[in-house]
Design a protein around this motif. Structure first.
Motif, PDB file in Angstrom:
ATOM      1  N   GLY A  61       0.807  -1.213   0.000  1.00  0.00           N
ATOM      2  CA  GLY A  61       0.000   0.000   0.000  1.00  0.00           C
ATOM      3  C   GLY A  61       0.835   1.253   0.000  1.00  0.00           C
ATOM      4  N   VAL A  62       2.059   1.166   0.534  1.00  0.00           N
ATOM      5  CA  VAL A  62       2.951   2.329   0.542  1.00  0.00           C
ATOM      6  C   VAL A  62       3.464   2.580  -0.873  1.00  0.00           C
ATOM      7  CG1 VAL A  62       5.101   3.306   1.420  1.00  0.00           C
ATOM      8  CG2 VAL A  62       3.636   1.932   2.935  1.00  0.00           C
ATOM      9  N   LEU A  63       3.393   3.808  -1.321  1.00  0.00           N
ATOM     10  CA  LEU A  63       3.858   4.171  -2.663  1.00  0.00           C
ATOM     11  C   LEU A  63       4.930   5.245  -2.642  1.00  0.00           C
ATOM     12  CD1 LEU A  63       0.370   4.330  -4.437  1.00  0.00           C
ATOM     13  CD2 LEU A  63       2.013   2.443  -4.471  1.00  0.00           C
ATOM     14  N   VAL A  64       4.942   6.080  -1.626  1.00  0.00           N
ATOM     15  CA  VAL A  64       5.891   7.190  -1.530  1.00  0.00           C
ATOM     16  C   VAL A  64       6.349   7.315  -0.089  1.00  0.00           C
ATOM     17  CG1 VAL A  64       6.152   9.708  -1.691  1.00  0.00           C
ATOM     18  CG2 VAL A  64       4.924   8.491  -3.471  1.00  0.00           C
ATOM     19  N   LEU A  65       7.626   7.694   0.093  1.00  0.00           N
ATOM     20  CA  LEU A  65       8.172   7.962   1.421  1.00  0.00           C
ATOM     21  C   LEU A  65       8.598   9.423   1.522  1.00  0.00           C
ATOM     22  CD1 LEU A  65      10.481   4.856   2.006  1.00  0.00           C
ATOM     23  CD2 LEU A  65       8.153   5.201   2.834  1.00  0.00           C
ATOM     24  N   THR A  66       8.267  10.042   2.642  1.00  0.00           N
ATOM     25  CA  THR A  66       8.781  11.384   2.960  1.00  0.00           C
ATOM     26  C   THR A  66       9.304  11.352   4.382  1.00  0.00           C
ATOM     27  OG1 THR A  66       6.637  12.197   3.774  1.00  0.00           O
ATOM     28  CG2 THR A  66       7.138  12.536   1.427  1.00  0.00           C
ATOM     29  N   VAL A  75      10.008   8.897   9.280  1.00  0.00           N
ATOM     30  CA  VAL A  75       9.825   8.506   7.891  1.00  0.00           C
ATOM     31  C   VAL A  75       8.378   8.042   7.760  1.00  0.00           C
ATOM     32  CG1 VAL A  75      10.567   7.002   6.019  1.00  0.00           C
ATOM     33  CG2 VAL A  75      12.241   7.840   7.697  1.00  0.00           C
ATOM     34  N   LEU A  76       7.650   8.636   6.830  1.00  0.00           N
ATOM     35  CA  LEU A  76       6.222   8.381   6.689  1.00  0.00           C
ATOM     36  C   LEU A  76       5.923   7.827   5.305  1.00  0.00           C
ATOM     37  CD1 LEU A  76       3.505   8.763   8.207  1.00  0.00           C
ATOM     38  CD2 LEU A  76       3.315  10.993   7.092  1.00  0.00           C
ATOM     39  N   GLY A  77       5.148   6.744   5.258  1.00  0.00           N
ATOM     40  CA  GLY A  77       4.730   6.161   3.991  1.00  0.00           C
ATOM     41  C   GLY A  77       3.353   6.652   3.591  1.00  0.00           C
ATOM     42  N   HIS A  78       3.155   6.867   2.293  1.00  0.00           N
ATOM     43  CA  HIS A  78       1.901   7.405   1.774  1.00  0.00           C
ATOM     44  C   HIS A  78       1.341   6.480   0.705  1.00  0.00           C
ATOM     45  CE1 HIS A  78       2.991  11.328   3.614  1.00  0.00           C
ATOM     46  NE2 HIS A  78       4.219  10.957   3.271  1.00  0.00           N
ATOM     47  N   GLY A  79       0.014   6.288   0.744  1.00  0.00           N
ATOM     48  CA  GLY A  79      -0.675   5.505  -0.266  1.00  0.00           C
ATOM     49  C   GLY A  79      -1.826   6.289  -0.861  1.00  0.00           C
ATOM     50  N   HIS A  80      -2.728   5.586  -1.498  1.00  0.00           N
ATOM     51  CA  HIS A  80      -3.877   6.220  -2.132  1.00  0.00           C
ATOM     52  C   HIS A  80      -4.814   6.828  -1.085  1.00  0.00           C
ATOM     53  CE1 HIS A  80      -2.889   4.958  -6.167  1.00  0.00           C
ATOM     54  NE2 HIS A  80      -2.892   3.674  -5.842  1.00  0.00           N
ATOM     55  N   LEU A  81      -5.478   7.913  -1.459  1.00  0.00           N
ATOM     56  CA  LEU A  81      -6.550   8.532  -0.676  1.00  0.00           C
ATOM     57  C   LEU A  81      -6.122   8.931   0.730  1.00  0.00           C
ATOM     58  CD1 LEU A  81      -9.429   6.134  -1.742  1.00  0.00           C
ATOM     59  CD2 LEU A  81      -8.924   8.401  -2.665  1.00  0.00           C
ATOM     60  N   GLU A 140      -4.068   7.560   2.865  1.00  0.00           N
ATOM     61  CA  GLU A 140      -3.707   6.517   3.831  1.00  0.00           C
ATOM     62  C   GLU A 140      -2.210   6.592   4.106  1.00  0.00           C
ATOM     63  OE1 GLU A 140      -4.837   1.813   4.601  1.00  0.00           O
ATOM     64  OE2 GLU A 140      -4.955   2.673   2.577  1.00  0.00           O
ATOM     65  N   THR A 141      -1.804   6.505   5.382  1.00  0.00           N
ATOM     66  CA  THR A 141      -0.392   6.656   5.738  1.00  0.00           C
ATOM     67  C   THR A 141       0.067   5.504   6.631  1.00  0.00           C
ATOM     68  OG1 THR A 141      -0.931   8.033   7.667  1.00  0.00           O
ATOM     69  CG2 THR A 141      -0.470   9.174   5.590  1.00  0.00           C
ATOM     70  N   TRP A 142       1.393   5.291   6.635  1.00  0.00           N
ATOM     71  CA  TRP A 142       2.034   4.273   7.461  1.00  0.00           C
ATOM     72  C   TRP A 142       3.253   4.885   8.154  1.00  0.00           C
ATOM     73  CZ3 TRP A 142      -0.345   3.412   2.928  1.00  0.00           C
ATOM     74  CH2 TRP A 142      -1.215   2.307   2.813  1.00  0.00           C
ATOM     75  N   GLY A 143       3.333   4.737   9.467  1.00  0.00           N
ATOM     76  CA  GLY A 143       4.562   5.098  10.158  1.00  0.00           C
ATOM     77  C   GLY A 143       5.634   4.084   9.832  1.00  0.00           C
ATOM     78  N   ILE A 144       6.764   4.542   9.324  1.00  0.00           N
ATOM     79  CA  ILE A 144       7.822   3.624   8.874  1.00  0.00           C
ATOM     80  C   ILE A 144       8.986   3.587   9.858  1.00  0.00           C
ATOM     81  CG2 ILE A 144       9.427   3.096   7.006  1.00  0.00           C
ATOM     82  CD1 ILE A 144       6.420   2.734   6.338  1.00  0.00           C
ATOM     83  N   CYS A 177      -4.456   5.977   9.550  1.00  0.00           N
ATOM     84  CA  CYS A 177      -3.046   6.032   9.957  1.00  0.00           C
ATOM     85  C   CYS A 177      -2.631   4.682  10.540  1.00  0.00           C
ATOM     86  CB  CYS A 177      -2.836   7.120  11.009  1.00  0.00           C
ATOM     87  SG  CYS A 177      -3.290   8.784  10.476  1.00  0.00           S
ATOM     88  N   HIS A 178      -1.637   4.053   9.921  1.00  0.00           N
ATOM     89  CA  HIS A 178      -1.099   2.783  10.411  1.00  0.00           C
ATOM     90  C   HIS A 178       0.174   3.053  11.215  1.00  0.00           C
ATOM     91  CE1 HIS A 178      -3.531   0.290   7.531  1.00  0.00           C
ATOM     92  NE2 HIS A 178      -3.454   1.400   6.808  1.00  0.00           N
ATOM     93  N   PHE A 179       0.411   2.216  12.248  1.00  0.00           N
ATOM     94  CA  PHE A 179       1.631   2.330  13.051  1.00  0.00           C
ATOM     95  C   PHE A 179       2.181   0.937  13.303  1.00  0.00           C
ATOM     96  CE2 PHE A 179      -1.100   5.902  14.186  1.00  0.00           C
ATOM     97  CZ  PHE A 179      -0.242   6.979  13.985  1.00  0.00           C
ATOM     98  N   PRO A 180       3.516   0.774  13.261  1.00  0.00           N
ATOM     99  CA  PRO A 180       4.099  -0.552  13.482  1.00  0.00           C
ATOM    100  C   PRO A 180       4.187  -0.885  14.969  1.00  0.00           C
ATOM    101  CG  PRO A 180       5.830   1.038  13.060  1.00  0.00           C
ATOM    102  CD  PRO A 180       4.536   1.782  12.910  1.00  0.00           C
ATOM    103  N   LYS A 181       4.143  -2.156  15.263  1.00  0.00           N
ATOM    104  CA  LYS A 181       4.264  -2.608  16.649  1.00  0.00           C
ATOM    105  C   LYS A 181       5.750  -2.759  16.976  1.00  0.00           C
ATOM    106  CE  LYS A 181       1.138  -5.488  17.975  1.00  0.00           C
ATOM    107  NZ  LYS A 181       0.348  -6.735  18.155  1.00  0.00           N
ATOM    108  N   ARG A 182       6.376  -1.599  17.273  1.00  0.00           N
ATOM    109  CA  ARG A 182       7.816  -1.562  17.566  1.00  0.00           C
ATOM    110  C   ARG A 182       8.064  -0.543  18.676  1.00  0.00           C
ATOM    111  NH1 ARG A 182       8.823  -0.631  11.845  1.00  0.00           N
ATOM    112  NH2 ARG A 182       9.548   1.416  12.536  1.00  0.00           N
TER     113      ARG A 182
END
Length: 648
Positions: free
Chosen positions: A384-389, A403-409, A411-415, A538-543
């Protein structure tokens, strides 16, 4: 005496006598239906006024000609005719019961626009008013943008900050438009409404009118005024049980279809119905808008005090369909500022910013396991991640980054979140940041992305050092940023060139982005409220790097109302949350994505091509975008794990 002089004298006497003529025995409604013509500039239906189009205005207008009523308060949504109520009152005063009017708007600009777009066309198109108000181009006519003279009175328009206009001459009629947008104080003179009301003291037959769209609960001037009156609501009769109820948002139900078009959510309403809160019977919109309706007071005793107050939403409007309101609500979902507009202008409700932020515990519980790769190493990039900033906050003794991952619409992921110990004027500190920026972050299948853009805060004591280090990394798309507060500032704006000054000497230039950080904070808080993975989630990893300390910083501020400030809504730290670096880092990383011209559809296509899930439009060009990864002893040359994307 010459004939011309006689005619001139007769004209003067006629104007004086016109001002002395007793008013016709008309209500405001009767006057409007007899003499008012709607102008093309302000109405979709120009021509004679017809109260049957807005039956709820009849009693509101006629309360103005009730001798027992001295004050009228109207709280109303948009597209229900509240401005026409004001216009009919002004026309009636000029034509039937003249006296001086003070018409107060939030600002002088608002007053001028209302005069040009509403008042002037009404005078032009109503013959009785046109005869009484001089042509604006005649010499000494008394007809200017902010002042209209007529026999027996003067209409003066002004802004709520103009103390000299609010506290000088006696005034019989005071009308306040959009009260909730007024200044808190007219200069240093105090509350504008109280200043205006003080000018009516000498008139036994004074009238005051307050009109406004509602705004913020417990911070609304019109809400307080409404509570001093009869507190009436417009209630429609159920065609099934015969009971009268106000049509409210919670009683309107609908079904809809959602699709994605050009990365935007598109809604189609398929069914709408109203459920009676009394008998639960179902009716459609057309039926409810034709049903008998009436005003019912919650505080009828206020009538004896001479104050009537009315509250009206847009569900009874002939110009606002329920479908249009529902669509506005769906489009505003997930955006507090847009949702407030819907609540105020459509639902006719006060907006209550409850500060219902997620707490650290609930955020910790929604963390996810991003998984592991075949070699046992953790997966850094979920599907789902397409771009990193990357966003970097600068402190005197460290850099903090996310570092944050970005997807469609949205949606974000903490990287990755981290702290680099060291002063910002130390080159070694920036070399450690390079390790973060140059790292290739990998999916489970070995494909990888690098960070596309990085925003670094230049605030604090090391502005020039930050600018210098960002210029040195321009090839990595690293830019310095300056955060500006204020809800009216745009989140991102085109970058500017700034000087780099070292030891009092200009050594070059760098690019600086200015960010409306308040807009970013609101966007983050809105996104954190989304409960379902997908759009804006917003997604976050279990770390450990996303542990209690991170979420305490991410949730460290909330929007609070401070009426003493020029812009009363400000972001303040929550007691016990002194560290807000996590919020700032995410804010900068999100802004970097907003400023990045990324084609997500194309990136998604290239990833699918690399995984064998799509056919490239140009196979040669597509293959050139896939490069071999840096090899380690644990990997086999040419394996699927040895591929990554080198840009974006």
């Amino acid at each position: 005496m010459k004939r011309s002089e006689t005619n001139a004298l007769n004209a003067v006497v006629a104007r004086v006598l016109a001002g002395m003529k007793p008013p016709d025995d008309l209500t405001v409604t009767q006057w409007a239906e007899k003499k008012r013509r709607l102008s093309s500039e302000s109405s979709a239906e120009p021509g004679p006024w017809k109260t049957r189009r807005t039956p709820y205005l009849r009693e509101v207008m006629d309360s103005f000609t009730d001798p027992r009523i001295r004050r009228i308060v109207m709280v109303a949504a948009s597209q229900v005719g509240k401005s026409e109520f004001e216009m009919n009152v002004i026309g009636y005063i000029m034509d039937e019961d003249p006296g001086s009017i003070l018409f107060i708007h939030p600002t002088t600009i608002d007053a001028k626009e209302f005069s040009k777009l509403r008042i002037a066309p009404m005078i032009r198109d109503c013959p009785t008013l046109r005869r009484k108000v001089s042509a604006p181009k005649s010499r000494d006519s008394g007809n200017t943008v902010l002042q209209k003279t007529y026999p027996g009175g003067i209409l003066t328009l002004c802004g709520s900050t103009e103390a000299h206009a609010l506290c000088s001459k006696p005034i019989r009629y005071v009308i306040g438009d959009e009260r909730d947008r007024w200044a808190v104080s007219a200069g240093k003179e105090g509350d504008p409404w109280e200043l205006a009301m003080a000018r009516q003291t000498t008139f036994y037959n004074a009238k005051a009118v307050e009109v406004s769209t509602p705004t913020i609960k417990n911070a609304s001037a019109i809400e307080a005024s409404y509570g001093e009156g009869t507190m009436e609501h417009w209630k429609s009769q159920c065609p099934h049980c015969g009971q009268f109820h106000e049509i409210q948002w919670e009683d309107i139900h609908y079904e809809y279809e959602e699709s994605i078009v050009n990365q935007r959510r598109v809604f189609k309403i398929t069914k709408i119905w109203y459920t009676c809160p009394e008998c639960a019977a179902i009716s459609d919109e057309a039926t409810m808008k034709r049903q008998p309706a009436r005003w019912e007071a919650d505080n009828p005793a206020a009538y004896a005090d001479g104050v009537r107050s009315f509250w009206l939403n847009a569900f009874v409007s002939q110009w606002a369909s329920w479908e249009s309101i529902i669509l506005k609500h769906l489009k505003a979902t997930g955006n507090s500022r847009k949702m407030q507009v819907v609540y105020n202008t459509c639902f006719g409700l006060l907006w209550e910013d409850r500060g219902d932020l997620e707490d650290e515990g609930s955020m910790l519980s929604r963390r996810e396991d991003y998984g592991t790769r075949e070699d046992g190493s953790p997966v850094e990039l979920p599907d789902g991640v397409l771009v990193l900033t990357c966003g970097v906050d600068t402190q005197n003794d460290r850099l903090e980054y996310e570092v944050l991952g970005h997807g469609h619409l949205g949606e974000t992921w903490g990287i990755r979140y981290g702290i680099i110990r060291g002063r910002p004027d130390d080159a070694e500190t920036w070399q450690q940041l390079d390790d973060v920026l140059d790292h290739i972050y990998r999916f489970s299948d070995g494909l990888g992305l690098k960070i596309s853009m990085t925003f670094v805060d230049e605030g604090g004591h090391f502005t020039q050092d930050v600018r210098f280090q960002c210029r040195e990394r321009i090839g990595k798309k690293v830019f310095c940023i300056k955060g500006l507060s204020g809800l009216d500032r745009p989140y991102t704006a085109p970058p500017k060139q700034m000087k780099i000054v070292i030891n009092q000497r200009v050594i070059g230039m760098c690019w600086q982005y200015q960010l409306g950080v308040d807009a970013g904070k609101q966007l983050i808080m809105d996104n954190l409220k989304v409960k379902k993975p997908g759009s804006k989630y917003c997604h976050f990893p279990k770390r450990d790097d996303y542990g209690p300390g991170y979420f305490a910083g991410l949730l460290s501020e909330r929007l609070e109302h401070d009426p003493a400030k020029r812009q009363p809504w400000v972001w303040k730290k929550i007691p016990g949350h002194d560290r807000n670096e996590a919020l700032d880092c995410r804010n900068y990383a999100l802004a970097a994505f907003k400023a990045l011209p990324a084609n997500l559809e194309e990136i998604d296509r290239r990833l699918k091509i690399a995984r064998g899930r799509a056919v490239p439009a140009d196979n040669t060009a597509a293959q050139a975008e896939i490069q071999p990864a840096k090899r380690t002893g644990a990997r086999k040359q040419g394996s699927a794990l040895d591929r990554y994307y080198d840009d974006w």
